[in-house]
Write a protein that holds these residues in place. Sequence first.
Motif, PDB file in Angstrom:
ATOM      1  N   ASN A  33      49.808  56.712 -76.761  1.00 54.58           N
ATOM      2  CA  ASN A  33      50.782  56.885 -75.685  1.00 54.58           C
ATOM      3  C   ASN A  33      52.212  56.925 -76.204  1.00 54.58           C
ATOM      4  O   ASN A  33      53.053  57.658 -75.681  1.00 54.58           O
ATOM      5  CB  ASN A  33      50.629  55.751 -74.665  1.00 54.58           C
ATOM      6  N   TYR A  88      47.604  52.400 -77.137  1.00 59.29           N
ATOM      7  CA  TYR A  88      49.057  52.193 -77.125  1.00 59.29           C
ATOM      8  C   TYR A  88      49.739  53.145 -78.104  1.00 59.29           C
ATOM      9  O   TYR A  88      50.742  53.781 -77.769  1.00 59.29           O
ATOM     10  CB  TYR A  88      49.381  50.737 -77.497  1.00 59.29           C
ATOM     11  N   THR A  89      49.178  53.260 -79.303  1.00 57.77           N
ATOM     12  CA  THR A  89      49.756  54.134 -80.328  1.00 57.77           C
ATOM     13  C   THR A  89      49.762  55.583 -79.863  1.00 57.77           C
ATOM     14  O   THR A  89      50.764  56.302 -80.034  1.00 57.77           O
ATOM     15  CB  THR A  89      48.968  54.012 -81.642  1.00 57.77           C
ATOM     16  N   THR A 148      44.734  46.035 -68.352  1.00 60.62           N
ATOM     17  CA  THR A 148      44.477  46.758 -69.599  1.00 60.62           C
ATOM     18  C   THR A 148      43.586  45.944 -70.541  1.00 60.62           C
ATOM     19  O   THR A 148      42.709  46.503 -71.196  1.00 60.62           O
ATOM     20  CB  THR A 148      45.786  47.104 -70.328  1.00 60.62           C
ATOM     21  N   CYS A 195      45.262  48.741 -79.308  1.00 61.04           N
ATOM     22  CA  CYS A 195      46.258  49.267 -80.256  1.00 61.04           C
ATOM     23  C   CYS A 195      46.178  50.789 -80.358  1.00 61.04           C
ATOM     24  O   CYS A 195      47.207  51.470 -80.422  1.00 61.04           O
ATOM     25  CB  CYS A 195      46.047  48.640 -81.641  1.00 61.04           C
TER      26      CYS A 195
END
Length: 295
Positions: free
Chosen positions: A159, A156-157, A105, A153
């Motif tokens: 998801n 991720y947020t 990632t 970030c």
Amino acid sequence: MEQKLERKYGLFTAICMVAGIVIGSGVFFKAQTILTKTGGDMPLGIIAWLIGGAIMLVCLLTFSFMGQKYEKVNGLVDYAEATVGPKYGYYIGWFSATIYLPAMTSVLAWVSARYTLEFLTSANPNFPMTIPAAEGGCMVGPECMALTLFYLCAIYTMNVLSPKLAGKFQASTTVIKLIPLALIAVVGVLYGIFSSNGMLLENFTTKAEVAPVINPLLCAVWATAFAYEGWIIATSINAEIKDSKKNLPKALLLGGIIIAAVYILYYVGVAGGASNNQLIHDGATVAFTNIFGNV
């Protein structure tokens, strides 16, 4: 108590996840790498892509079988535990969580940031950067590192807060990035056949001028490994796919066939737009420019 996750992804999203994870940055520079490893031999490069794709499909068949038998929440970890034992599954879980997934990632976020900055600086040479692009600012500058962190970030947020939106985003980006690849595959072949220079036939019959490589086919197959990497991550959503025992195996196999076909057709397509020597020294961008222009 057994963990349960909401089944929110259909077959199409699962296929897009398999294909979308694999078809990424590698497709744009691996054509150049494969040509270099084969000593500029275009047909040998196609054989390398086929062998690499066949290896991937054999692995996909194995995990398709596992997906038909096990439907838990951890994908690869569950399969490792079921086949070898809990201790091995424990090690695989820690390896995935601390090395494999973070490394992949972070690299993908960095590559995305690099390509974004390269695009901005090519569109506007005066684009402000602490380290000029010519000195590697698009690769290691503070702007690149900051944008890398932002991408990590942001994804991720998305998801965490909206998995369904993340699934739609995955499907959309997969379809979007397949458009230029399909264009160069189809238009490149037609351009290479019907243009006055007959570039495609020349590339298939004439090798590029590069230093000889020991075991070129083996080196080229090895070079395809990164391009075919990543599909195994899709098994992590097996408990979130509707009718997972049927749809996950289908997604893995159909996604794998799409991946191999796209890579091979793209490899042939760029050969229709530029000579082997140009592709080796300047990359696939020159093929896009020759066919479609600077736009």
